[in-house]
Design a protein around this motif. Sequence first.
Motif, PDB file in Angstrom:
ATOM      1  N   ASN A 104       0.678  -1.278  -0.093  1.00  0.00           N
ATOM      2  CA  ASN A 104       0.255   0.142  -0.061  1.00  0.00           C
ATOM      3  C   ASN A 104       0.986   1.522  -0.131  1.00  0.00           C
ATOM      4  OD1 ASN A 104      -2.199  -1.610  -0.019  1.00  0.00           O
ATOM      5  ND2 ASN A 104      -2.103  -1.555   2.839  1.00  0.00           N
ATOM      6  N   ILE A 105       1.767   1.074   0.293  1.00  0.00           N
ATOM      7  CA  ILE A 105       2.685   2.284   0.576  1.00  0.00           C
ATOM      8  C   ILE A 105       3.516   2.172  -0.853  1.00  0.00           C
ATOM      9  CG2 ILE A 105       5.114   0.951   1.483  1.00  0.00           C
ATOM     10  CD1 ILE A 105       3.025   4.359   2.426  1.00  0.00           C
ATOM     11  N   VAL A 106       4.056   1.919  -1.710  1.00  0.00           N
ATOM     12  CA  VAL A 106       4.443   1.882  -2.835  1.00  0.00           C
ATOM     13  C   VAL A 106       3.791   2.387  -3.916  1.00  0.00           C
ATOM     14  CG1 VAL A 106       5.050   0.003  -4.850  1.00  0.00           C
ATOM     15  CG2 VAL A 106       5.193  -0.870  -2.538  1.00  0.00           C
ATOM     16  N   GLN A 107       2.164   2.719  -3.848  1.00  0.00           N
ATOM     17  CA  GLN A 107       1.531   3.748  -4.905  1.00  0.00           C
ATOM     18  C   GLN A 107       2.194   5.004  -4.175  1.00  0.00           C
ATOM     19  OE1 GLN A 107       0.831   2.971  -7.699  1.00  0.00           O
ATOM     20  NE2 GLN A 107      -1.259   3.536  -8.180  1.00  0.00           N
ATOM     21  N   THR A 108       1.512   5.434  -2.473  1.00  0.00           N
ATOM     22  CA  THR A 108       1.613   6.705  -2.253  1.00  0.00           C
ATOM     23  C   THR A 108       2.460   7.524  -2.590  1.00  0.00           C
ATOM     24  OG1 THR A 108       0.368   5.593  -0.442  1.00  0.00           O
ATOM     25  CG2 THR A 108       1.260   7.588   0.474  1.00  0.00           C
ATOM     26  N   LEU A 109       4.177   6.344  -2.153  1.00  0.00           N
ATOM     27  CA  LEU A 109       5.755   6.896  -2.849  1.00  0.00           C
ATOM     28  C   LEU A 109       4.984   7.604  -3.955  1.00  0.00           C
ATOM     29  CD1 LEU A 109       7.393   4.319  -0.414  1.00  0.00           C
ATOM     30  CD2 LEU A 109       7.072   7.213  -0.159  1.00  0.00           C
ATOM     31  N   ARG A 110       5.307   6.723  -5.025  1.00  0.00           N
ATOM     32  CA  ARG A 110       5.412   7.567  -6.536  1.00  0.00           C
ATOM     33  C   ARG A 110       4.290   8.339  -6.608  1.00  0.00           C
ATOM     34  NH1 ARG A 110       3.599   0.796  -8.148  1.00  0.00           N
ATOM     35  NH2 ARG A 110       5.031  -0.235  -8.649  1.00  0.00           N
ATOM     36  N   TYR A 111       3.485   8.266  -5.751  1.00  0.00           N
ATOM     37  CA  TYR A 111       2.546   9.592  -5.941  1.00  0.00           C
ATOM     38  C   TYR A 111       3.211  10.724  -6.077  1.00  0.00           C
ATOM     39  CZ  TYR A 111      -0.594  13.144  -5.855  1.00  0.00           C
ATOM     40  OH  TYR A 111      -1.189  14.793  -6.133  1.00  0.00           O
ATOM     41  N   VAL A 112       4.080  10.587  -4.664  1.00  0.00           N
ATOM     42  CA  VAL A 112       5.173  11.382  -3.422  1.00  0.00           C
ATOM     43  C   VAL A 112       5.882  11.821  -4.310  1.00  0.00           C
ATOM     44  CG1 VAL A 112       6.458  12.011  -1.822  1.00  0.00           C
ATOM     45  CG2 VAL A 112       4.575  11.429  -1.115  1.00  0.00           C
TER      46      VAL A 112
END
Length: 273
Positions: A104-112
């Motif tokens: 779940n953190i992967v997609q958030t880090l991509r957006y960041v």
Amino acid sequence: MIRLLALILSLLLASPTLAQGTPESPHWDPASEYITAGQDELGYRSWFMALPSRSYQVKMFNEYLSTYDVAGIVPTWQLFRTATAWQRCAGQPFEIPPTSEWPNIVQTLRYVRDYVIPAVGPVEPVSAYRNPALNVCAGGAPESAHKHYSAIDLVPLRQTTREQLMQTLCTAHGRRGPAYGVGLGFYAFLRFHVDTTKYRRWNMDPAVASHCPPIVRPPDFASVGRALPQPQVTTAPEATALEAVKAEQVPQPSERAPADQSISPPDPLAPQH
């Protein structure tokens, strides 16, 4: 000559820019509003050394981030910060989430990486994963994205105002947020929330929101910015033991939106600073 130098020095000291501080000066440190002793880098080192199993867990997490090309976006240790209220809740200042939540953190880090940092500059995570007990005590909603490691609360490290921050992030969110399923929320001062649970936005100042798409007020966002009732103090569970980490199979993250950039990951064998 001495009087001239004294005059120049007095003008420099009176400069509004210097008085407010700059990203390079010790006066500009917005993260300090939310970080207490024990949740800073020194606190992380103490927490890391407290259990031998944490070395292995951090190594696995770094390797996981490298595998999905999201290592080095922010210092890894900051992604282990729990809740600002960790002391009041008798919780841990840092925690490595269960491996089942890592995707779940992967997609958030991509957006960041792709749309937050290019817009506002470097950012510092001040809260990420919260285990269920800590989430309740800290005032998080029952289905808070923090509980599933999709959410990161961030502060910008480049000097800005709250209005500028909102406007800049709102613009990026309107263009790219739907593809990434991004939730964007704002709390006190310069703290803001990003997750990739679903597309929505909340707590925008009305003057700024009028220039953005309509605000969505979801029922499941974390209530960091509100006054909280005094809950019963519960002790948060310890991080997953070494044997449990070895036994679990780390799942793969979903590919809802492609990454637009690539980075060179750091050495995954050591905790990053």
